[in-house]
Write a protein that holds these residues in place. Structure first.
Motif, PDB file in Angstrom:
ATOM      1  N   LEU A   9       0.864  -1.174   0.000  1.00 19.04           N
ATOM      2  CA  LEU A   9       0.000   0.000   0.000  1.00 19.04           C
ATOM      3  C   LEU A   9       0.900   1.222   0.000  1.00 19.04           C
ATOM      4  N   MET A  10       0.563   2.211  -0.819  1.00 19.50           N
ATOM      5  CA  MET A  10       1.459   3.358  -1.006  1.00 19.50           C
ATOM      6  C   MET A  10       0.696   4.556  -1.557  1.00 19.50           C
ATOM      7  N   PRO A  11       1.244   5.766  -1.411  1.00 22.45           N
ATOM      8  CA  PRO A  11       0.629   6.942  -2.016  1.00 22.45           C
ATOM      9  C   PRO A  11       0.940   7.039  -3.505  1.00 22.45           C
ATOM     10  N   HIS A  12       0.174   7.900  -4.177  1.00 27.07           N
ATOM     11  CA  HIS A  12       0.514   8.216  -5.570  1.00 27.07           C
ATOM     12  C   HIS A  12       0.509   9.739  -5.783  1.00 27.07           C
ATOM     13  N   ASN A  13       0.872  10.453  -4.764  1.00 31.80           N
ATOM     14  CA  ASN A  13       0.827  11.917  -4.741  1.00 31.80           C
ATOM     15  C   ASN A  13       1.680  12.503  -5.869  1.00 31.80           C
ATOM     16  N   PRO A  14       1.094  13.348  -6.740  1.00 34.83           N
ATOM     17  CA  PRO A  14       1.878  13.909  -7.848  1.00 34.83           C
ATOM     18  C   PRO A  14       3.010  14.818  -7.398  1.00 34.83           C
ATOM     19  N   MET A  15       2.904  15.356  -6.170  1.00 33.26           N
ATOM     20  CA  MET A  15       3.962  16.247  -5.697  1.00 33.26           C
ATOM     21  C   MET A  15       5.291  15.517  -5.525  1.00 33.26           C
ATOM     22  N   LEU A  16       5.258  14.194  -5.512  1.00 32.40           N
ATOM     23  CA  LEU A  16       6.494  13.419  -5.394  1.00 32.40           C
ATOM     24  C   LEU A  16       7.454  13.713  -6.538  1.00 32.40           C
ATOM     25  N   PRO A  79       3.112   9.300 -18.361  1.00 32.92           N
ATOM     26  CA  PRO A  79       1.825   9.793 -17.888  1.00 32.92           C
ATOM     27  C   PRO A  79       1.187  10.780 -18.848  1.00 32.92           C
ATOM     28  N   VAL A  80      -0.128  10.968 -18.678  1.00 33.33           N
ATOM     29  CA  VAL A  80      -0.858  11.910 -19.503  1.00 33.33           C
ATOM     30  C   VAL A  80      -0.593  13.349 -19.060  1.00 33.33           C
ATOM     31  N   GLU A  81      -0.217  13.561 -17.790  1.00 31.12           N
ATOM     32  CA  GLU A  81       0.004  14.926 -17.284  1.00 31.12           C
ATOM     33  C   GLU A  81       1.458  15.344 -17.520  1.00 31.12           C
ATOM     34  N   ILE A  86       7.848  13.551 -15.564  1.00 31.03           N
ATOM     35  CA  ILE A  86       8.174  12.186 -15.953  1.00 31.03           C
ATOM     36  C   ILE A  86       7.986  12.094 -17.463  1.00 31.03           C
ATOM     37  N   GLU A  87       8.994  11.658 -18.168  1.00 28.06           N
ATOM     38  CA  GLU A  87       8.892  11.565 -19.628  1.00 28.06           C
ATOM     39  C   GLU A  87       7.813  10.557 -20.010  1.00 28.06           C
ATOM     40  N   ARG A  88       6.917  10.980 -20.892  1.00 31.45           N
ATOM     41  CA  ARG A  88       5.886  10.059 -21.367  1.00 31.45           C
ATOM     42  C   ARG A  88       6.535   8.962 -22.205  1.00 31.45           C
ATOM     43  N   ILE A 124      -1.269   5.831 -11.525  1.00 35.38           N
ATOM     44  CA  ILE A 124      -0.487   4.682 -11.985  1.00 35.38           C
ATOM     45  C   ILE A 124       0.952   5.099 -12.249  1.00 35.38           C
ATOM     46  N   ALA A 125       1.142   6.286 -12.819  1.00 36.71           N
ATOM     47  CA  ALA A 125       2.474   6.706 -13.254  1.00 36.71           C
ATOM     48  C   ALA A 125       3.440   6.905 -12.095  1.00 36.71           C
ATOM     49  N   ILE A 126       2.966   7.444 -10.967  1.00 34.31           N
ATOM     50  CA  ILE A 126       3.868   7.662  -9.832  1.00 34.31           C
ATOM     51  C   ILE A 126       4.336   6.331  -9.244  1.00 34.31           C
ATOM     52  N   PRO A 127       3.426   5.396  -8.917  1.00 36.35           N
ATOM     53  CA  PRO A 127       3.914   4.089  -8.456  1.00 36.35           C
ATOM     54  C   PRO A 127       4.807   3.395  -9.483  1.00 36.35           C
ATOM     55  N   HIS A 128       4.463   3.538 -10.763  1.00 36.02           N
ATOM     56  CA  HIS A 128       5.288   2.926 -11.801  1.00 36.02           C
ATOM     57  C   HIS A 128       6.687   3.524 -11.795  1.00 36.02           C
ATOM     58  N   HIS A 129       6.754   4.843 -11.660  1.00 35.77           N
ATOM     59  CA  HIS A 129       8.034   5.535 -11.705  1.00 35.77           C
ATOM     60  C   HIS A 129       8.917   5.174 -10.513  1.00 35.77           C
ATOM     61  N   LEU A 130       8.300   5.011  -9.337  1.00 34.41           N
ATOM     62  CA  LEU A 130       9.064   4.858  -8.096  1.00 34.41           C
ATOM     63  C   LEU A 130       9.147   3.429  -7.580  1.00 34.41           C
ATOM     64  N   ALA A 131       8.279   2.530  -8.093  1.00 31.56           N
ATOM     65  CA  ALA A 131       8.284   1.165  -7.540  1.00 31.56           C
ATOM     66  C   ALA A 131       8.049   0.088  -8.585  1.00 31.56           C
ATOM     67  N   VAL A 132       8.115   0.448  -9.872  1.00 38.36           N
ATOM     68  CA  VAL A 132       8.068  -0.559 -10.938  1.00 38.36           C
ATOM     69  C   VAL A 132       9.307  -0.434 -11.820  1.00 38.36           C
TER      70      VAL A 132
END
Length: 276
Positions: A9-16, A79-81, A86-88, A124-132
């Motif tokens: 279980l983890m956050p996905h806060n975009p401010m990361l 990510p879409v944002e 984070i590079e798309r 999805i993108a934050i967990p992917h970036h930091l833990a995938v």
């Protein structure tokens, strides 16, 4: 036979990734160290697929369509944002297993929506970036629940979806080793009165319920209580509840918790402790 070997279980806060330097350095270190700890555990578990459960933030979905639950079964990128820094780029899916989860769910009465092409948002993108991406060879199956726009998915239904995911993985003929990520939360108010408020007392109550395996208590928390005590962003604990559906009878062990005012969120991490 495929198996689920771990859950987190983890956050996905975009401010990361938007403003990592804004937080107190000690809090920031604790949080990024927690993502690293999860990555290292996933490596130890020799996982090859991560099912990442998030929720849309009025980004991909809008007035035209609010799927209660959606699984990506085809091409994924993100990510879409653009503001996430984070590079798309393409995100490798496990399409065969994703389609099996979809079809198994249909047989069990789960009314999945599905996307054969999806550009993910930060949930999805934050967990992917930091833990995938930090785990070589780890593929991603994105799942979205509607935990943002009323009428919100019921917590009981979120848990049942997790149960169906477990049965689907265990009935799959492949030899995948799967981890499940429940993402989001905990307390935060987004675009509403109270924005910037954090409720650490409520957050610790939530974490304790997961620690004690009190899933029925979590399911019994009505949306009004969650909104009042944890804010609209706290409804994302439904993503956590869904993840726990894949681990019946399990408890969790808290990795860390930080209430970060600069990131307007109470951010918690936990590892699922498998029953057995």
């Amino acid at each position: 036979m495929a198996e689920i070997v771990g859950g987190f279980l983890m956050p996905h806060n975009p401010m990361l990734t938007v403003a990592p330097q804004a937080a107190d350095p000690a809090q920031s270190k604790t949080i990024f160290d927690s993502f690293e700890k999860i990555s290292n555990r996933v490596k130890e578990l020799e996982a090859d697929t991560a099912i990442v459960i998030g929720d849309d933030h009025y980004t991909n979905f809008g007035p035209h369509c609010f799927p209660a639950c959606l699984i990506a079964t085809g091409d994924v990128d993100g990510p879409v944002e653009p503001f996430l820094n984070i590079e798309r780029a393409p995100i490798e899916n496990n399409e065969a297993l994703a389609n099996h989860i979809l079809k198994t769910g249909y047989d069990e009465g789960i009314d999945w929506s599905f996307a054969k092409s999806l550009t993910v948002d930060h949930s999805i993108a934050i967990p992917h970036h930091l833990a995938v991406k930090t785990v070589p060879g780890l593929r991603t199956i994105p799942i979205y629940l509607n935990a943002a726009v009323a009428p919100i998915i019921p917590s009981r239904r979120a848990y049942q979806i997790g149960e169906s995911i477990k049965r689907a993985v265990e009935s799959w003929s492949g030899n995948e080793r799967v981890v499940v990520y429940g993402t989001g939360g905990i307390s935060h108010w987004v675009g509403s009165v109270g924005m910037g408020r954090i409720n650490p007392e409520f957050d610790h109550r939530i974490l304790d319920m997961f620690t004690n395996g009190d899933i029925e208590g979590l399911i019994a928390l009505d949306d009004e209580t969650i909104l009042n005590e944890g804010g609209d962003g706290c409804l994302e604990i439904k993503n956590w509840i869904c993840a726990m559906g894949a681990f019946p009878g399990a408890t969790t062990e808290t990795i860390s918790y930080e209430a970060v005012p600069q990131w307007i969120t109470g951010m918690g991490f936990a590892e699922v402790k498998l029953a057995g």
